[in-house]
Design an enzyme around this catalytic site. Structure first.
Site: not given
Length: 305
Positions: A12, A31, A51, A114, A139
């Site tokens: 994405i 990243d 992260i 989501s 999640y």
């Protein structure tokens, strides 16, 4: 504007980056590694790290205007296998990221949440942004908690935000050899002449959105005059796995071997997102239909031979 994209080398994220470059913005990607299916771009600043490296994140966030957060270390299935990891790696790190963003005077955060996992099994379809949230996976629970903390930081520190709740994205550059994204995974199986595995009777029906349509909505959320908003992004229609399989047969002109197995309890069985709000505020309109989207994805998958 100066953008920082967490997860900009992912499926994405890479499409968001494409739009930002096209629009003339300055782009920094944070990243863990490089893009899987294309070379690094000459007009992008890359910062590599995890992260949970908050010192590096603080340095990277300096003098940036907009943060787009599209990192997740789990998917619904893996999140249930290790709930503690899901919480620590996603929720805790996101909270720290939001705090750093406020400290570094970032103006706005767009968070990729989501559409399916947040709502759970909805009683009424299509699902609006005001529908009940009943996630059935860690999640989904974690995604919802991150949304709430983002609203908290906005209320207490003044940072602007918008939240995107996408349906199932698919398209070129999605990994056809992994376990996320049924359309790409199915096409990867076709490429390797392997059988397709379906959990359930194939009548599970969900909402699928082509990646370029999703990326455009994320960009629009980053520049919209309206903030503190949640937007559903999808096609506005439900598509069964059996219909996807039949469309793949039509596009690839191949006979497919399909094996059916008992359904997964962690997976939402039916959902369709109401996209009226995004249509009105973000001028969102899905442009790519299923057959065209699968055709473009198949061309990409064939190029990996």
């Amino acid at each position: 504007m100066k953008y920082i994209i967490l997860g900009g080398n992912g499926f994405i994220g890479s499409y968001i980056v494409d739009i930002l470059i096209e629009k003339g913005h300055e782009v920094t990607i944070f990243d863990r590694g490089t893009e899987k299916f294309r070379d690094s771009l000459s007009n992008v600043n890359y910062v590599y790290g995890n992260i949970d490296d908050h010192t590096l994140i603080k340095e990277t966030f300096a003098e940036k205007d907009i943060l787009i957060h599209c990192v997740s270390t789990t998917v619904p299935f893996t999140s249930n296998n290790n709930i503690e990891f899901d919480i620590e790696s996603n929720l805790i790190n996101s909270v720290k990221i939001f705090r750093i963003a406020c400290e570094q005077n970032i103006k706005r955060i767009v968070y990729l949440s989501s559409g399916g996992a947040i709502y759970g099994e909805a009683e009424v379809i299509p699902i609006t942004e005001n529908s009940q949230t009943n996630p059935i996976s860690s999640y989904g629970i974690t995604k919802l908690a991150i949304e709430k903390y983002l609203a908290y930081f906005s209320s207490n520190y003044g940072i602007e935000y918008n939240i995107i709740r996408p349906s199932n994205p698919y398209g070129p550059r999605q990994n056809p050899f992994g376990n996320q994204g049924v359309i790409s995974v199915f096409l990867g199986k076709v490429l390797r002449n392997e059988s397709i595995e379906v959990w359930g009777d194939g009548e599970i029906s969900k909402d699928y959105v082509f990646i370029e349509d999703l990326a455009e909505s994320i960009y629009e959320a980053s520049i919209s005059e309206q903030t503190s908003q949640i937007f559903n992004i999808g096609s506005g229609t439900t598509i069964s796995l059996n219909k996807i399989i039949n469309t793949i047969k039509e596009v690839t002109e191949k006979d497919l071997l399909v094996n059916y197995y008992p359904t997964n309890k962690f997976d939402v069985q039916h959902f369709c997102l109401d996209i009226e709000k995004a249509e009105k505020i973000l001028n969102f309109k899905p442009k790519v239909n299923l057959k065209h989207g699968i055709s473009m994805t198949w061309e990409f998958v064939k190029s990996l031979k």
